[in-house]
Design a protein around this motif. Sequence first.
Motif, short mmCIF file in Angstrom:
data_model
loop_
_atom_site.label_atom_id
_atom_site.label_comp_id
_atom_site.label_asym_id
_atom_site.label_seq_id
_atom_site.Cartn_x
_atom_site.Cartn_y
_atom_site.Cartn_z
N LYS A 91 0.84 -1.20 0.00
CA LYS A 91 0.00 0.00 0.00
C LYS A 91 0.87 1.25 0.00
O LYS A 91 2.05 1.20 0.36
N SER A 92 0.31 2.34 -0.43
CA SER A 92 1.00 3.61 -0.38
C SER A 92 -0.04 4.69 -0.13
O SER A 92 -1.21 4.38 0.14
N LYS A 93 0.39 5.97 -0.22
CA LYS A 93 -0.53 7.05 0.12
C LYS A 93 -1.71 7.12 -0.87
O LYS A 93 -2.85 7.27 -0.49
N ASN A 94 -1.36 6.97 -2.17
CA ASN A 94 -2.39 7.05 -3.19
C ASN A 94 -2.65 5.66 -3.77
O ASN A 94 -2.01 5.23 -4.72
N VAL A 95 -3.63 4.95 -3.17
CA VAL A 95 -3.84 3.54 -3.54
C VAL A 95 -4.36 3.40 -4.97
O VAL A 95 -3.99 2.48 -5.69
N GLU A 129 -7.55 -2.87 2.66
CA GLU A 129 -6.83 -1.60 2.49
C GLU A 129 -5.56 -1.78 1.66
O GLU A 129 -4.96 -0.81 1.21
N TYR A 130 -5.13 -3.03 1.47
CA TYR A 130 -3.92 -3.31 0.70
C TYR A 130 -4.25 -3.70 -0.75
O TYR A 130 -5.39 -4.02 -1.07
N LYS A 135 8.87 4.47 -6.51
CA LYS A 135 9.44 5.75 -6.06
C LYS A 135 9.63 6.68 -7.24
O LYS A 135 9.39 7.88 -7.16
N HIS A 186 5.51 7.74 -5.69
CA HIS A 186 4.75 7.26 -4.52
C HIS A 186 5.59 7.41 -3.27
O HIS A 186 6.80 7.24 -3.29
N ASP A 187 4.97 7.75 -2.16
CA ASP A 187 5.70 7.70 -0.90
C ASP A 187 4.88 6.94 0.14
O ASP A 187 3.72 6.57 -0.12
N GLU A 188 5.46 6.74 1.29
CA GLU A 188 4.89 5.90 2.36
C GLU A 188 4.55 4.51 1.83
O GLU A 188 3.49 3.96 2.12
N GLU A 220 4.42 0.68 1.70
CA GLU A 220 4.55 -0.38 2.70
C GLU A 220 4.34 -1.69 1.96
O GLU A 220 3.34 -1.87 1.27
#
Lengths: 305, 372
Positions: free
Chosen positions: A232-236, A257-258, A279, A283-285, A287
């Motif tokens: 997952k990331s900030k903008n799914v 959510e994933y 990246k 995308h950031d955050e 996971e």
Amino acid sequence: MPDITLDHISKTYNKNTLLALDDISFEVNKGELFGLIGPDGAGKTSLFRILTTLLLPDKGFATVNGFDVVKNYKSIRGIIGYMPGKFSLYQDLTVEENLKFFATVFKTTVEKNYDLIRDIYLQIEPFKKRRAGQLSGGMKQKLALCCALIHKPEVLFLDEPTTGVDAVSRREFWEMLKSLQKENITILVSTAYMDEATLCDRIGLIQSGKMLSVDTPENVLKAYPENLFAIKSKNVHKLLTDLRNFENTLQCYASGEYLHLSFKTENGNSQNEVVVFLKEKGHDEIEMKMCKPSIEDCFIRLLAS
Amino acid sequence: MRIMKFVLQKEFRQIFRDKTLLKMIFIMPIVQLLVLPMAANFTVKNINLSIVDHDHSSYSQKFISKIFSSGYFKLAGDNPSFLESYVLIENDKADIILEIPEGFERNLTRENGQKLFIAVNAINGVKALVGSGYLNSIIMDYNNDIRSQLLQPTTFNLMPTIEVVSSNWFNPNLTYYIFMVPGILVMLITLVGGNMTALNIVKEKEIGTIEQINVTPLKKYQFLLGKLIPFWIIGMIIFSIGLMIARFAYGIIPIGNIGLMYAFLAVYLFTILGFGLLISTYAETQQQAQSLAFFFLMIFNLMGGLFTPIDSMPEWAQWITRLIPISYFINVMRMVVLKGSAFSDIQYHLLIVFVMGIILNGWAVINYKKTS
């Protein structure tokens, strides 16, 4: 000895233009709780209707309790219990009258097989004078199950019994099925809920009239070929489109959510490559972790192959 | 037998729990039997007559008052010219215009003859036909009056005339409801029998209970008998209520054997229930069944000889009526109730209706398959 056998069963509708069942073969053993898992329109109800002698197959042949569904349909009707997906008891008769009526048409009495239904019937007994049409959804299911069991059938067919029933009633319902299994009744149950699959002894995954896999839930899970990752990331939403464009992506879809992701070819570096790729896309955050496949994942995987 | 008893018990329970159905079965026929025969009356009254009198003589006055004293006509307008009266027809205020020419009295007395002009608005065919018929007979009557006044009474009639006097048998006063009530009763039995059976079976299909029934060892014939027997009994009850209404509200006492009527009814119900059954095998929803039944019952009622005599239909239509069971029963009812016909008179009717019943029921049973 298998209690239900299907041998290359095919069925088409609309003058052979609509294929409902495509060459289906499997067996269900005596006393087994077999789950038929598939989305709406997969052909589950057609399969049930053939096994309950309501529909003739175009090709292939099937037996229930040793009887042929076409030739010996009369014998089958005496030994099976069928609960159609749609509530189909008499809404204008009371709980008690429905039960008595079905006991009579099966040439038995409520008293004779009361032991079998007692646990279920006790829950609806306070409403026995109420008309079936005025019962709540869960109560209706229980009554329908009682009526399907009243003649102590050898085989029980339950077509989507838990559709439209709340989570608590669903769990109760499956507990009831487990206890019925102890009476050595073979149960064939269909459902569109993947989470119910693990409650069955064996499951058959069905899609567009084709049987994708028949095995125990554990083996189906074990048979998942790749490693599965949750990411997952900030903008799914953007993540999903980007991952689908990634050259090494085999499958990527939302699950909770994933996003679930599997690779075409995997080496130790695949995970890092994806992260680098993402990246670059901004995308950031991010996971990412490995996860265990569920029946749903297996189903989606089977659809792809 | 035990199963049959339970199946019937279940059917009756369901029928008696459906309050709307109960009302439809019992109250509607009673209301219809009380209302329809009174309203559906072919005796034409209140014919609007417009008079254009150019003569204004004592003869024309006498003539006009004779017309209105008959009770069938209402004065719609007394106009000086035909054109003004014609406006009344155009506005649908007048049905017939009678024009009395100038010199009506003079020509009648001096020249032994006079012509009258009658214009009839034929938009309502029945009213036009009957109305002009009445008017003609009044004119004839008036003509005879004048002749007897003008001609010297002689011992022997100089000119031989044929006078036709008819007497109506079995219904001396041509009372309309005497032959309508038995017919309407048949129509009601047909409606309830054919429609209700079809709806009842299709209801099981529609709500899916038939699926559940089909996987039980319940036999095809047991299920169908369970459906038909209650409506057979209900048909008998409605018929009895109808006979009672005919007797106490209309004073119609059947001349023939009541047992014979019930015997025919028993067979007729078998046939009409078979019709309902057949419809139910073709319809998937109650709406479809209703539309199908409506289509056929409409034809049955309009062509069955209830409102219009079959003998006056064209040849091809008469052939169609021979395929309509209701036409036989209406015929038999009128024969037995009004004429007192015996078994020998109606045996062919009975046989035909019975054969129809066999065909309809047989067809329905073949078409009703437990496995598709």
